[in-house]
Design a protein around this motif. Sequence first.
Motif, mmCIF file in Angstrom:
data_model
loop_
_atom_site.group_PDB
_atom_site.id
_atom_site.type_symbol
_atom_site.label_atom_id
_atom_site.label_comp_id
_atom_site.label_asym_id
_atom_site.label_seq_id
_atom_site.Cartn_x
_atom_site.Cartn_y
_atom_site.Cartn_z
ATOM 1 N N LEU A 152 0.895 -1.037 0.022
ATOM 2 C CA LEU A 152 0.158 -0.220 -0.149
ATOM 3 C C LEU A 152 0.694 1.254 -0.106
ATOM 4 N N GLU A 153 1.956 1.269 0.674
ATOM 5 C CA GLU A 153 2.733 2.376 0.952
ATOM 6 C C GLU A 153 3.573 2.829 -0.440
ATOM 7 N N LEU A 154 3.890 1.477 -1.394
ATOM 8 C CA LEU A 154 4.531 1.526 -2.459
ATOM 9 C C LEU A 154 3.521 2.074 -3.499
ATOM 10 N N ALA A 155 2.347 1.857 -3.438
ATOM 11 C CA ALA A 155 1.254 2.251 -4.265
ATOM 12 C C ALA A 155 1.212 3.772 -4.050
ATOM 13 N N ALA A 156 1.104 4.323 -3.044
ATOM 14 C CA ALA A 156 0.954 5.651 -2.571
ATOM 15 C C ALA A 156 2.181 6.430 -3.044
ATOM 16 N N ILE A 157 3.322 6.051 -2.721
ATOM 17 C CA ILE A 157 4.647 6.606 -3.602
ATOM 18 C C ILE A 157 4.563 6.630 -5.051
ATOM 19 N N ALA A 158 3.919 5.861 -5.627
ATOM 20 C CA ALA A 158 3.741 6.115 -7.223
ATOM 21 C C ALA A 158 2.714 7.094 -7.477
ATOM 22 N N GLY A 159 1.608 6.935 -6.657
ATOM 23 C CA GLY A 159 0.680 8.009 -6.764
ATOM 24 C C GLY A 159 1.328 9.448 -6.461
ATOM 25 N N ALA A 160 2.069 9.571 -5.407
ATOM 26 C CA ALA A 160 2.551 10.922 -5.092
ATOM 27 C C ALA A 160 3.729 11.262 -6.236
ATOM 28 N N VAL A 161 4.278 10.553 -6.900
ATOM 29 C CA VAL A 161 5.260 11.007 -8.227
ATOM 30 C C VAL A 161 4.307 11.501 -9.092
ATOM 31 N N ILE A 162 3.348 10.725 -9.354
ATOM 32 C CA ILE A 162 2.179 10.965 -10.718
ATOM 33 C C ILE A 162 1.585 12.642 -10.277
#
Length: 343
Positions: A233-243
Motif C-alpha cells: 500500500l505504501e509503495l502504491a502511494a509513493i507511485a501516486g505521489a510521483v504522479i
Amino acid sequence: MVDVASISTLDEIHVLLKELPGPDRAAAAKAEERQSQLTKPLGALGRLEELAIWLASWQGRAKPQIERPFTAVFAGNHGIAAKGVSAYPTEVTKQMVANFIHGGAAVNQLCGLADSDLRVYELSLDEPTADFSEAPAMPEDDFIRAMAYGMMAVEEGIDVLALGEMGIGNTTSAAAICTALYGGDAGDWVGRGTGVDDATLKLKKDLVNQAMELHQADFAKDPLQILRCVGGLELAAIAGAVIAARLARTPVLLDGYTCTAAAAVLHAIDPRLLDHCVVAHQSVEPGHVALMEKIGKQPLVNFNMRLGEGSGAVLAILLLKAACACHNGMATFAEAGVSGPAD
C-alpha cells in the motif's frame, strides 16, 4: 486540476499518465545561460550546476528556490512479512510511525536540519496486504485507493518533494517488483534488508521466485499490475505521489531501493515519467545499483545508508539548497568585474 479522489480504475490512471506536463524548457535555457555567466569555469560545480538547471526546468523559474521542501513518508504492512523475511516483526511499522510523530527518528532530525515539513501517512497498518507469494498483494480497488491517497498527499506550493517509506518486509516487495520488471533470478535483486541472516536471505529469494511464477500472467498485462500483485500500500502511494508531483511540476527526491522500485513501475510505462525525479542516495541493497542503471539515474550521494524512512531523500534537500545558493547568489563575471574565459 485533476480530481484525483475521483480516480477509480487503472484505465483512468493510464489516461492521466498520458496528460502529464513536461519541463519548462524556457526556464531551463535561462538557467543554463546564467550558469555560463557565473564567476567560475563552466561545469566547475559539476552536479550542483545540473541540479540548479533541473530545478529551474520543473519549478518554471530561471532562479529556482528551496524555501518550502516537503517530506512525505508512507507506511504500510506487508503480508509477506508473516513468512519471516525480515529481522523485525511487523509491529515495528506502527511503533516507528509513533516514533516519527514524536520526533525521535533519523528523518525527524534531518528534516529539522533541512527546514522541511514532514508528514507521515499510515495506510491500514492493522490490515497488511496479502502474502504475495500466495495471492496478489492487493485487490484492484485497494490498490487504486492507495495510489489516489498518495496523489492527495502532494500539497500545493512546495518547492521539492522528498519521498520515503516505512514497512517491515518492503525490501522483499522491492526485489519482487524489480524481478518482475527486468527479469533474471530473484537473487539478482534480493538483499539483506534490515540485516537478515543467510537462511532468511535464501527464503526471500525463494518467495520472490515463487511469486514470479504465480503472477506471471498478470505481470504481462500492465506494469501497474506488478505493483498491485507484489507491491504494498505504501509503495502504491509513493507511485501516486510521483504522479501528482508531475501534475504540479514539482521536482521529486526518491529515497533508496524500495522507493525507487515503486517509481520504476512508472518508468516501465514511459521513461519520461521520472524526468522530474532524482534518486537521492545509493542504498546498500545490491539491487539498487542495477535498478538505477535500468531507469537511467545516478544517485546524488553514496553514504552506505539502508535506513529508509526518507532519510537519504531529506539529506539530499541540503544539496539542492546548495545548488540554488550558488546558482542564485554568485556574481556574474560582469557584476564582479572579473574577466571571463578567453575567446
